[in-house]
Design an enzyme around this catalytic site. Structure first.
Site, PDB file in Angstrom:
ATOM      1  CD  GLU A   1      11.776  86.871 -10.128  1.00  0.00           C
ATOM      2  OE1 GLU A   1      11.406  86.797  -8.767  1.00  0.00           O
ATOM      3  OE2 GLU A   1      11.508  85.895 -10.855  1.00  0.00           O
ATOM      4  CD1 TRP A   2      14.517  83.806  -9.044  1.00  0.00           C
ATOM      5  CD2 TRP A   2      16.163  83.361  -7.746  1.00  0.00           C
ATOM      6  NE1 TRP A   2      14.022  83.304  -7.681  1.00  0.00           N
ATOM      7  CE2 TRP A   2      15.075  82.975  -6.999  1.00  0.00           C
ATOM      8  CE3 TRP A   2      17.579  83.326  -7.109  1.00  0.00           C
ATOM      9  CZ2 TRP A   2      15.272  82.542  -5.937  1.00  0.00           C
ATOM     10  CZ3 TRP A   2      17.834  82.822  -6.052  1.00  0.00           C
ATOM     11  CH2 TRP A   2      16.760  82.242  -5.219  1.00  0.00           C
TER      12      TRP A   2
ATOM     13  CG  ASN B   1       6.015  77.566  -6.257  1.00  0.00           C
ATOM     14  OD1 ASN B   1       5.327  77.454  -5.053  1.00  0.00           O
ATOM     15  ND2 ASN B   1       7.384  77.562  -6.220  1.00  0.00           N
TER      16      ASN B   1
ATOM     17  NE  ARG C   1       7.830  78.506   0.051  1.00  0.00           N
ATOM     18  CZ  ARG C   1       8.251  78.934  -1.093  1.00  0.00           C
ATOM     19  NH1 ARG C   1       8.277  80.320  -1.662  1.00  0.00           N
ATOM     20  NH2 ARG C   1       8.623  77.955  -2.104  1.00  0.00           N
TER      21      ARG C   1
ATOM     22  CG  HIS D   1      13.378  79.100  -2.706  1.00  0.00           C
ATOM     23  ND1 HIS D   1      12.064  79.146  -2.306  1.00  0.00           N
ATOM     24  CD2 HIS D   1      13.573  79.752  -3.975  1.00  0.00           C
ATOM     25  CE1 HIS D   1      11.547  79.867  -3.664  1.00  0.00           C
ATOM     26  NE2 HIS D   1      12.556  80.324  -4.361  1.00  0.00           N
TER      27      HIS D   1
ATOM     28  CD  GLU E   1       7.464  80.712  -5.238  1.00  0.00           C
ATOM     29  OE1 GLU E   1       7.353  81.112  -6.410  1.00  0.00           O
ATOM     30  OE2 GLU E   1       8.452  80.477  -4.421  1.00  0.00           O
TER      31      GLU E   1
ATOM     32  CE1 TYR F   1       4.683  83.780  -9.543  1.00  0.00           C
ATOM     33  CE2 TYR F   1       5.583  81.600  -9.656  1.00  0.00           C
ATOM     34  CZ  TYR F   1       5.501  82.799  -8.924  1.00  0.00           C
ATOM     35  OH  TYR F   1       5.999  82.902  -7.555  1.00  0.00           O
TER      36      TYR F   1
ATOM     37  CD1 TRP G   1       6.838  86.044  -6.299  1.00  0.00           C
ATOM     38  CD2 TRP G   1       7.481  84.657  -4.688  1.00  0.00           C
ATOM     39  NE1 TRP G   1       8.158  86.291  -6.212  1.00  0.00           N
ATOM     40  CE2 TRP G   1       8.610  85.429  -5.342  1.00  0.00           C
ATOM     41  CE3 TRP G   1       7.681  83.901  -3.551  1.00  0.00           C
ATOM     42  CZ2 TRP G   1       9.919  85.266  -4.562  1.00  0.00           C
ATOM     43  CZ3 TRP G   1       8.795  83.603  -3.159  1.00  0.00           C
ATOM     44  CH2 TRP G   1      10.045  84.222  -3.811  1.00  0.00           C
TER      45      TRP G   1
ATOM     46  CD  GLN H   1      13.366  84.873  -4.906  1.00  0.00           C
ATOM     47  OE1 GLN H   1      12.985  83.943  -4.566  1.00  0.00           O
ATOM     48  NE2 GLN H   1      13.018  85.294  -5.997  1.00  0.00           N
TER      49      GLN H   1
ATOM     50  CG  ASN I   1      11.000  76.928  -4.655  1.00  0.00           C
ATOM     51  OD1 ASN I   1       9.615  77.112  -4.433  1.00  0.00           O
ATOM     52  ND2 ASN I   1      11.690  77.491  -5.440  1.00  0.00           N
ATOM     53  CD  GLU I   2       9.527  77.352  -8.745  1.00  0.00           C
ATOM     54  OE1 GLU I   2      10.535  77.719  -9.266  1.00  0.00           O
ATOM     55  OE2 GLU I   2       8.523  78.042  -8.846  1.00  0.00           O
TER      56      GLU I   2
END
Ligand code: GAL
Length: 478
Positions: A429-430, A310, A78, A123, A378, A312, A422, A21, A167-168
């Site tokens: 952003e993907w 993480n 991180r 990631h 995050e 949101y 984050w 990213q 990650n995730e």
């Protein structure tokens, strides 16, 4: 209601990012292509046809990044290591010394400034060469990921004391193999996510044991995995069926990975039961949810030193009232829940702020897993705007989320050890490309120098860090 107080002295404040990213330099100095490089190079795959080819150009901006971290006053940073930057073909017979040198520069710079590195090994940017042999659907990846991790421990572990394996993994499984939104774009929601998760769990456990067996004694770090969690609020809290549905939602979302690791080496009972039952209704010879052997359960159990996650936003969940459709793999059917549409389910953007959900998620982790040390790795909010220097909405987000984290720590006795925002800066952003933006710093992506400019939220977060959680909001700030 705001709670006023501070976190303990050793609380760790930080910001987060990930390699694909921010780094750019997608083919610089011998880096191999990742599945995300190739995916983004196909027109139509990403919003606005954006790519991570240059991104924030962090590959060439170690000093600039460290300058921002110093200005924020963070205790940790991180970031993630790009596997194909270090092993261009994914294997340790192709070590790229330039890639290694980049991470050494970054890590040395952090240490010199008293900033603790928290390093994610994976990631999402899998070397394409490993996708070509089957990617995370292949058991071979367990050895290959272990060999990459082993190299990283050996090379960076004298200075890196906090490792995140994956990650995730729950997002990788569902978006990479369920709805197919992320590379490798497999759309087999009923089975592939479960098969991939099975392998990811084994790969994680293998890497944990390698650290344990070969490095822990001399390096003395901690290692964990980092799932994505949305709090699930029962729609009608007085209805036991909704409470159960919300818990079931959390078990399918996160217990999937954390129940094996933090409990008994096995998937949550409700997952085994639901998926098993539905598989039976479909006349399948066995459950779509794979089974661990007793030996594997023993191997996986206990493979995290701390609980990282993480988060949101949150969801409203109720028990499903629609008639059971055994052949539908829609999530609500598989889990038998109804997820309220008033909070959008888009995985990527429009994270609706639900600050109190953070307090509840922290309490859920505490109750479910016996009060482990917890790190929020995050947390943040994306805004669709080219420039949002005056990002009062983001300030509000951080103020309220951090205050709820403080309540969980002070009032509820949650063993919360750290909080990371984050993100350090706007980044790729993907599938959403460069819109929305999550940064505390703005990046001008039209300028080849990629100048970094602090937003108001950066100034605000620095103040939170200085005061260890106490947020003095002045009138002129909001
Ligand atoms: C997470 C992911 C990050 C970042 C963030 C914001 O799921 O780990 O890489 O993209 O979402 O959407």
């Amino acid at each position: 209601m705001y709670f006023y107080g501070t976190f303990p002295e050793d609380f760790t404040w930080g910001v987060s990012s990930s390699a694909h990213q921010i780094e750019g330099g997608w083919d610089a100095d011998g880096k191999g292509p990742s599945i995300w490089d190739n995916f983004t190079h196909v027109p139509g795959n990403v919003n606005n046809n954006d790519t991570g080819d240059i991104a924030c150009d962090s590959y060439n901006k170690v000093e600039e990044d460290i300058y921002m971290l110093r200005a924020l006053g963070v205790k940790n940073y991180r970031f993630s290591l790009s596997w194909p930057r270090i092993f261009p073909t994914g294997r340790n017979n192709s070590i790229n010394s330039y890639g290694v040198a980049y991470y050494n520069r970054l890590i040395d710079g952090l240490i010199a400034n008293n900033i603790t590195p928290i390093v994610t090994l994976y990631h999402w940017d899998l070397p394409q060469a490993l996708q070509d042999i089957g990617g995370w659907e292949s058991n071979e990846l367990i050895d290959l990921f272990d060999s990459f991790a082993d190299f990283c421990f050996q090379t960076f572990g004298d200075r890196v004391k906090f490792w995140i394996t994956i990650n995730e993994p729950n997002v990788i499984s569902r978006l990479g193999y369920g709805n197919g939104l992320f590379p490798p774009n497999v759309k087999e929601p009923g089975s592939a996510p479960y098969r991939v998760a099975h392998i990811l769990l084994k790969a994680h456990a293998r890497v944990y044991h390698t650290y344990d067996d070969k490095y822990r004694a001399s390096q003395g770090g901690v290692i964990a995995l980092c799932p994505f969690i949305s709090w699930a609020e029962p729609k009608t809290p007085s209805d036991p069926r909704d409470i159960e549905a919300a818990d079931r939602y959390l078990q399918f979302l996160v217990g999937w990975f954390t129940h094996p690791i933090f409990k008994n080496g096995d998937y949550p009972e409700v997952m085994k039961w639901k998926v098993g039952n539905r598989s039976e209704l479909q006349n399948l010879p066995s459950s779509r949810l794979p089974v661990f052997t007793a030996e594997e359960r023993e191997y996986i159990r206990g493979t995290a030193d701390v609980f990282c996650f993480n988060t949101y936003s949150a969801k409203i969940v109720s028990h499903s009232t629609t008639r059971l459709r055994p052949f539908s793999y829609e999530y609500d059917q598989e889990v038998s829940v109804t997820v309220d549409s008033s909070w959008p389910s888009s995985a990527l953007s429009d994270h609706r702020p639900v600050a109190w959900g953070l307090r509840r998620v922290l309490n859920w982790i505490k109750e479910e897993y016996g009060n482990p040390p917890i790190y929020i790795i995050e947390n943040g909010v994306g805004k669709k705007a080219k420039s949002d220097i005056d990002d009062n909405a983001r300030i509000f987000y951080y103020k309220t989320y951090i205050d709820e984290a403080l309540k969980a720590y002070k009032v509820d006795g949650v063993n919360l050890k750290g909080y990371n925002a984050w993100s350090l800066m706007d980044n790729f952003e993907w599938v959403d490309g460069y819109d929305p933006r999550f940064g505390l710093h703005q990046i001008d992506f039209d300028n080849p120098n990629r100048p970094r400019t602090p937003k108001r939220s950066a100034v605000y977060y620095a103040e939170i860090i200085r005061n260890n959680g106490r947020a003095h909001l002045h009138h002129h700030q909001l």
